[in-house]
Each structure stands twice: as C-alpha cells, then as structure tokens.
Scaffold this motif. Sequence first.
Motif, short mmCIF file in Angstrom:
data_model
loop_
_atom_site.label_atom_id
_atom_site.label_comp_id
_atom_site.label_asym_id
_atom_site.label_seq_id
_atom_site.Cartn_x
_atom_site.Cartn_y
_atom_site.Cartn_z
N ASN A 159 0.84 -1.20 0.00
CA ASN A 159 0.00 0.00 0.00
C ASN A 159 0.87 1.25 0.00
O ASN A 159 1.73 1.43 0.87
CB ASN A 159 -0.92 -0.01 1.22
N GLN A 160 0.66 2.12 -1.01
CA GLN A 160 1.48 3.33 -1.15
C GLN A 160 0.65 4.61 -1.21
O GLN A 160 1.18 5.69 -0.99
CB GLN A 160 2.34 3.23 -2.41
N GLY A 161 -0.62 4.52 -1.58
CA GLY A 161 -1.44 5.71 -1.68
C GLY A 161 -1.97 5.93 -3.08
O GLY A 161 -1.51 5.33 -4.06
N LYS A 162 -2.97 6.82 -3.16
CA LYS A 162 -3.66 7.06 -4.44
C LYS A 162 -2.72 7.60 -5.51
O LYS A 162 -2.77 7.18 -6.66
CB LYS A 162 -4.82 8.04 -4.22
N GLY A 163 -1.87 8.55 -5.14
CA GLY A 163 -0.95 9.14 -6.12
C GLY A 163 -0.02 8.11 -6.72
O GLY A 163 0.22 8.09 -7.93
N THR A 206 2.42 10.49 -3.72
CA THR A 206 2.02 9.13 -3.40
C THR A 206 0.59 9.06 -2.89
O THR A 206 -0.06 8.03 -3.00
CB THR A 206 2.95 8.52 -2.32
N GLY A 207 0.08 10.15 -2.32
CA GLY A 207 -1.25 10.14 -1.73
C GLY A 207 -2.24 11.00 -2.49
O GLY A 207 -2.17 11.13 -3.72
N PHE A 208 -3.16 11.63 -1.75
CA PHE A 208 -4.20 12.46 -2.37
C PHE A 208 -3.63 13.75 -2.97
O PHE A 208 -4.35 14.47 -3.67
CB PHE A 208 -5.29 12.81 -1.35
N GLU A 209 -2.36 14.04 -2.69
CA GLU A 209 -1.77 15.26 -3.23
C GLU A 209 -1.51 15.17 -4.73
O GLU A 209 -1.02 16.12 -5.34
CB GLU A 209 -0.47 15.61 -2.49
N PHE A 210 -1.88 14.04 -5.35
CA PHE A 210 -1.79 13.95 -6.81
C PHE A 210 -2.53 15.10 -7.48
O PHE A 210 -2.03 15.71 -8.43
CB PHE A 210 -2.36 12.63 -7.32
N CYS A 211 -3.75 15.39 -6.99
CA CYS A 211 -4.57 16.42 -7.65
C CYS A 211 -3.90 17.79 -7.68
O CYS A 211 -3.74 18.37 -8.76
CB CYS A 211 -5.94 16.49 -6.98
N PRO A 212 -3.49 18.34 -6.54
CA PRO A 212 -2.82 19.65 -6.63
C PRO A 212 -1.49 19.59 -7.35
O PRO A 212 -1.10 20.57 -8.00
CB PRO A 212 -2.64 20.05 -5.15
N ASP A 246 -5.49 16.22 4.42
CA ASP A 246 -5.17 16.16 3.00
C ASP A 246 -5.36 17.53 2.36
O ASP A 246 -4.64 17.88 1.42
CB ASP A 246 -6.06 15.12 2.30
N GLY A 247 -6.32 18.31 2.87
CA GLY A 247 -6.52 19.66 2.36
C GLY A 247 -5.33 20.56 2.65
O GLY A 247 -4.91 21.35 1.79
N LEU A 248 -4.78 20.45 3.84
CA LEU A 248 -3.60 21.25 4.18
C LEU A 248 -2.40 20.87 3.33
O LEU A 248 -1.64 21.73 2.87
CB LEU A 248 -3.27 21.07 5.67
N ILE A 249 -2.24 19.57 3.12
CA ILE A 249 -1.14 19.10 2.27
C ILE A 249 -1.32 19.63 0.85
O ILE A 249 -0.35 20.06 0.20
CB ILE A 249 -1.09 17.56 2.26
N ALA A 250 -2.56 19.63 0.36
CA ALA A 250 -2.84 20.12 -0.99
C ALA A 250 -2.45 21.59 -1.15
O ALA A 250 -1.84 21.98 -2.15
CB ALA A 250 -4.32 19.93 -1.32
N ILE A 251 -2.78 22.40 -0.14
CA ILE A 251 -2.41 23.82 -0.21
C ILE A 251 -0.90 23.98 -0.22
O ILE A 251 -0.34 24.77 -1.00
CB ILE A 251 -3.03 24.59 0.98
N TRP A 252 -0.20 23.21 0.61
CA TRP A 252 1.26 23.27 0.64
C TRP A 252 1.85 22.89 -0.71
O TRP A 252 2.78 23.55 -1.20
CB TRP A 252 1.79 22.37 1.74
N VAL A 253 1.31 21.86 -1.35
CA VAL A 253 1.82 21.43 -2.66
C VAL A 253 1.61 22.53 -3.69
O VAL A 253 2.49 22.83 -4.50
CB VAL A 253 1.13 20.12 -3.10
#
Length: 242
Positions: free
Chosen positions: A74-78, A181-187, A222-229
């Motif tokens: 298991n690695q994540g969505k990204g 690797t995770g939900f940060e794929f989108c941003p 995940d939202g905070l990570i997205a903003i950082w990305v």
Amino acid sequence: MKQQTLSIIIPAYNEASTIFRLLEKVHHTRLVHDIRKEIIVVNDCSKDNTEEEILRFTETYPDCTLVYHKQPHNQGKGAAIRAGIQKITGNWTIIQDADLEYNPEDYNPLLEWMIENDGKVIYGSRFLNKTNKHSYQSFYLGGRLLSIVTNLLYGQHLTDEPTCYKMFDSGLLRSIPLKSTGFEFCPEVTAIVCRRGYKIPELPIRYYPRSIEEGKKINWKDGLIAIWVLVKIRFANKHSLE
C-alpha cells in the motif's frame, strides 16, 4: 484511420463494495465517435475483497479491455495513479475513482471538448452543476478553498480543482514528473500543468457523494497538504517541473 482510445485509470483501495458496479458502469458507457476504452485498474494492496471483485468482473465480461495491476504494498492514491500512467496507451487519459460518486457517461462531453479544441487538459466540475448535492459542508468549503488558492497562485478560473475527473492528452500526462504518493496527486498535477502555461477549462459533471461511513477516505489534513503542494510548486524551479 486508427481507432482512438481513452485510457481510464482506476486506483482502488478497499473498494470491494463498489468496484464491480463501477467497472460495469465504465464498461457499458458508450463513448462518442466510436472511441474505445482502455481500463487500467490499480489495486493499492487492498485488505478487503477488492481483488476478488475485480477478477469476478473480468470473468463476467471477458470482452472488456482491462489491464490489472496490483501494487506490491500500500502506497497511496498518487502512487497508484503513477503506476497506471506507466501502462496507458490511449490518446487521452482520465482518472476514475473506484466508488460510485461520478458518472462515467460524463466522459463524453469532456472528450468532445478535447477533440473539437485539440485540447490538452480539461476538468469536470461538480460545482458547475447546480443540481449536485455535497455530503459534508467541510468538503464543499475545502474544495472551494483549494480552487480559490489555485486561481490566486496560477491565474486560473477553476471552480473545482480537487475534482476526480481530470482528463489529459496522454502525451502531456506522461511528460509530467509526478512525485506524489497520496491524495496530493490532484494539486501536484494541476500545479505543474499551470506552470507549463495551460489554462484549464471546465465542464459540469454529475456527482453522487458518499459518506465517511460508506468509505470516503479524504480528510482535512489532505486539504492542508494540498495547499502546501500548490504553494511549493508555484515557487519551484521551472526546470524541476519539465
């Protein structure tokens, strides 16, 4: 003329309750202009019966063009999406979650736009369809916030940056040096496409949100990570994004 193809990447983690029905919906969706479908399912080492349900689908529909890949751990969505990108052969690529929140019939207006405009990227917006409902106010506001941050940083006019339905010219998508690797794929993918100078158009899509109890996995962190990305890539060295 060679038949054109839409590659559909489906990352899946513990989606045994929905993956079979989702695959049926994708399989039965008829695409415009006789475009064929290439379905790529990436199982992110699920702990439930996701794999059994995928194999049950392939046995039930042997005529379906489906490529199945299971991650070693298991690695994540990204990471799952990146593994799927390695296997695409189609002209265009779209991301499809393994749940039932989105309607695969909405591929068609996105494809029509890509063909008519020789497009490189287009997003399907849940917020442009005023009939859609949203499961939680926090998710609604979080999606709006990410879109506002994206627009301020990159000069876009997006209403739904975190949408699942992101469609790309496959050549463009393959050329992006993704690291998420995770939900940060989108941003990440949004930010790099913006840094390369593309304006991202949107079309309305349908949305059927599920609850946390039903398996929704994303959260406020995940939202905070997205903003950082989004911020990090905005000020990154452009050569690192090529």
